[in-house]
Design a protein around this motif. Structure first.
Motif, PDB file in Angstrom:
ATOM      1  N   PHE A  61     -47.105  20.298 -97.081  1.00 54.74           N
ATOM      2  CA  PHE A  61     -47.992  20.090 -95.937  1.00 54.74           C
ATOM      3  C   PHE A  61     -47.137  19.601 -94.774  1.00 54.74           C
ATOM      4  CE2 PHE A  61     -51.495  17.410 -93.893  1.00 54.74           C
ATOM      5  CZ  PHE A  61     -51.996  18.495 -93.187  1.00 54.74           C
ATOM      6  N   ILE A  62     -46.850  20.495 -93.836  1.00 52.11           N
ATOM      7  CA  ILE A  62     -45.861  20.230 -92.792  1.00 52.11           C
ATOM      8  C   ILE A  62     -46.391  19.318 -91.696  1.00 52.11           C
ATOM      9  CG2 ILE A  62     -44.466  21.322 -90.983  1.00 52.11           C
ATOM     10  CD1 ILE A  62     -44.216  23.728 -92.834  1.00 52.11           C
ATOM     11  N   ASP A  63     -47.587  19.609 -91.188  1.00 56.29           N
ATOM     12  CA  ASP A  63     -48.083  18.821 -90.057  1.00 56.29           C
ATOM     13  C   ASP A  63     -49.539  19.139 -89.794  1.00 56.29           C
ATOM     14  OD1 ASP A  63     -48.097  17.067 -87.933  1.00 56.29           O
ATOM     15  OD2 ASP A  63     -46.577  18.119 -86.751  1.00 56.29           O
ATOM     16  N   HIS A  64     -50.187  18.223 -89.110  1.00 54.36           N
ATOM     17  CA  HIS A  64     -51.506  18.444 -88.528  1.00 54.36           C
ATOM     18  C   HIS A  64     -51.354  18.186 -87.043  1.00 54.36           C
ATOM     19  CE1 HIS A  64     -56.055  17.210 -88.306  1.00 54.36           C
ATOM     20  NE2 HIS A  64     -55.754  18.254 -87.545  1.00 54.36           N
ATOM     21  N   ILE A  65     -51.600  19.207 -86.234  1.00 54.79           N
ATOM     22  CA  ILE A  65     -51.423  19.115 -84.779  1.00 54.79           C
ATOM     23  C   ILE A  65     -52.782  19.154 -84.098  1.00 54.79           C
ATOM     24  CG2 ILE A  65     -50.445  20.247 -82.743  1.00 54.79           C
ATOM     25  CD1 ILE A  65     -48.219  21.318 -84.521  1.00 54.79           C
ATOM     26  N   VAL A  66     -53.007  18.199 -83.210  1.00 52.86           N
ATOM     27  CA  VAL A  66     -54.247  18.153 -82.427  1.00 52.86           C
ATOM     28  C   VAL A  66     -53.913  18.593 -81.007  1.00 52.86           C
ATOM     29  CG1 VAL A  66     -56.216  16.759 -81.694  1.00 52.86           C
ATOM     30  CG2 VAL A  66     -55.031  16.209 -83.834  1.00 52.86           C
ATOM     31  N   ILE A  67     -54.646  19.580 -80.510  1.00 50.09           N
ATOM     32  CA  ILE A  67     -54.367  20.180 -79.208  1.00 50.09           C
ATOM     33  C   ILE A  67     -55.336  19.652 -78.158  1.00 50.09           C
ATOM     34  CG2 ILE A  67     -54.276  22.343 -77.902  1.00 50.09           C
ATOM     35  CD1 ILE A  67     -52.057  22.026 -79.962  1.00 50.09           C
ATOM     36  N   GLY A  68     -54.787  19.177 -77.035  1.00 54.55           N
ATOM     37  CA  GLY A  68     -55.596  18.786 -75.882  1.00 54.55           C
ATOM     38  C   GLY A  68     -55.284  19.704 -74.715  1.00 54.55           C
ATOM     39  N   HIS A  69     -55.525  19.227 -73.509  1.00 54.70           N
ATOM     40  CA  HIS A  69     -55.204  20.010 -72.317  1.00 54.70           C
ATOM     41  C   HIS A  69     -53.771  19.693 -71.893  1.00 54.70           C
ATOM     42  CE1 HIS A  69     -59.759  20.224 -71.190  1.00 54.70           C
ATOM     43  NE2 HIS A  69     -59.425  21.035 -72.166  1.00 54.70           N
ATOM     44  N   SER A  70     -52.876  20.651 -72.133  1.00 55.99           N
ATOM     45  CA  SER A  70     -51.450  20.507 -71.804  1.00 55.99           C
ATOM     46  C   SER A  70     -50.792  19.358 -72.550  1.00 55.99           C
ATOM     47  CB  SER A  70     -51.262  20.310 -70.287  1.00 55.99           C
ATOM     48  OG  SER A  70     -51.827  21.376 -69.569  1.00 55.99           O
ATOM     49  N   ARG A  71     -51.419  18.884 -73.609  1.00 55.07           N
ATOM     50  CA  ARG A  71     -50.863  17.806 -74.436  1.00 55.07           C
ATOM     51  C   ARG A  71     -51.185  18.093 -75.885  1.00 55.07           C
ATOM     52  NH1 ARG A  71     -53.253  12.311 -72.957  1.00 55.07           N
ATOM     53  NH2 ARG A  71     -55.151  13.523 -72.579  1.00 55.07           N
ATOM     54  N   TYR A  72     -50.426  17.485 -76.772  1.00 57.05           N
ATOM     55  CA  TYR A  72     -50.723  17.630 -78.184  1.00 57.05           C
ATOM     56  C   TYR A  72     -50.371  16.346 -78.918  1.00 57.05           C
ATOM     57  CZ  TYR A  72     -45.745  18.027 -79.406  1.00 57.05           C
ATOM     58  OH  TYR A  72     -44.420  17.761 -79.607  1.00 57.05           O
ATOM     59  N   PHE A  73     -50.886  16.220 -80.122  1.00 56.50           N
ATOM     60  CA  PHE A  73     -50.559  15.080 -80.984  1.00 56.50           C
ATOM     61  C   PHE A  73     -50.142  15.629 -82.340  1.00 56.50           C
ATOM     62  CE2 PHE A  73     -51.222  11.803 -84.082  1.00 56.50           C
ATOM     63  CZ  PHE A  73     -50.902  10.613 -83.427  1.00 56.50           C
ATOM     64  N   SER A  74     -48.955  15.250 -82.768  1.00 59.49           N
ATOM     65  CA  SER A  74     -48.439  15.673 -84.065  1.00 59.49           C
ATOM     66  C   SER A  74     -48.446  14.484 -85.021  1.00 59.49           C
ATOM     67  CB  SER A  74     -47.007  16.214 -83.917  1.00 59.49           C
ATOM     68  OG  SER A  74     -46.338  16.234 -85.165  1.00 59.49           O
ATOM     69  N   PHE A  75     -49.129  14.623 -86.149  1.00 57.41           N
ATOM     70  CA  PHE A  75     -49.135  13.567 -87.152  1.00 57.41           C
ATOM     71  C   PHE A  75     -47.725  13.332 -87.690  1.00 57.41           C
ATOM     72  CE2 PHE A  75     -53.564  14.182 -86.814  1.00 57.41           C
ATOM     73  CZ  PHE A  75     -54.212  13.114 -87.427  1.00 57.41           C
TER      74      PHE A  75
END
Length: 240
Positions: A205-219
């Motif tokens: 399980f490599i990553d869970h990425i949350v996408i926003g507007h021109s930004r992201y969050f990587s666990f």
């Protein structure tokens, strides 16, 4: 605020593009070329300037709807549809160029691809990216459209295809229509469930990425591939 500068060029936009290349044209000139014509009362350059000034930023313009475009004097149904088609085609070209490598080389690299695809969605989309042993993409599937919660985000459904294709790795991502990629407590719980489920079947399980507007969050980048309850407790301690 988008600023339109009055410039007296000796050549029209099409001539300048042929003579100098597209990189030397302003946003206003490039849009004028795509619009082709103005109206009986306004030139195509002035019309393109009014459009850009109306939306203030290129990001607002990119997200505009046909209905919003048609509110601008001089933009009818045909021009509004053509603009939307142009924006979507440009988006697909950019996405295709980034996808051609077919490999996840890192969270930042792949998040840039996902932002192109997912940042405009009005609803949450959860996608699963299945990878081989060299992190080359086998398949990317939209699992569901809705809100990420324990009822709809079932690891069993996500892992079914992973086992079917003999995937060695898995990356999941979903978007936040609000534009803020900060993960919720539900996101944390879901991430832990996925991590445990992948461990049980031997999938990385490599990553869970949350996408926003021109930004992201990587666990993964934020070191949060751990128990959500630990993370929630840590946030509570920080807020004291």
């Amino acid at each position: 605020m988008y600023e339109i500068r009055e410039t007296d060029y000796p050549m029209m936009p099409r001539e300048r593009l042929r003579a100098l290349g597209e990189k030397y044209l302003s946003d206003q000139e490039l849009l004028a070329i795509l619009l082709r014509t103005g109206t009986s009362k306004i030139s195509v350059l002035d019309l393109s300037g009014q459009i850009l000034k109306h939306f203030e930023t290129l990001e607002n313009f990119r997200r505009s709807s046909v209905e919003e475009l048609m509110k601008i004097p001089g933009i009818g149904t045909t021009k509004a549809v053509e603009i939307r088609a142009m924006i979507e085609l440009g988006k697909r070209i950019q996405t295709t160029e980034r996808k051609r490598y077919g490999q996840v080389k890192g969270s930042q690299q792949f998040a840039s691809v996902l932002m192109d695809e997912m940042s405009d969605f009005d609803q949450e989309h959860l996608v699963a990216v299945y990878l081989d042993g060299k992190n080359k993409i086998i398949k990317k599937r939209t699992i569901f459209v809705g809100t990420v919660n324990s009822a709809s985000a079932n690891p069993r459904e996500i892992l079914h295809f992973a086992l079917k294709t003999l995937a060695a790795g898995l990356l999941i991502a979903h978007n936040h229509p609000s534009g803020d990629p900060q993960p919720s407590d539900a996101d944390m719980i879901f991430t832990e469930r996925m991590e445990n489920a992948c461990d049980n079947v031997g999938i990385n399980f490599i990553d869970h990425i949350v996408i926003g507007h021109s930004r992201y969050f990587s666990f993964q980048e934020n070191g949060l591939m751990l128990s959500p309850f630990d993370f929630i407790e840590a946030k509570a301690q920080q807020n004291k």
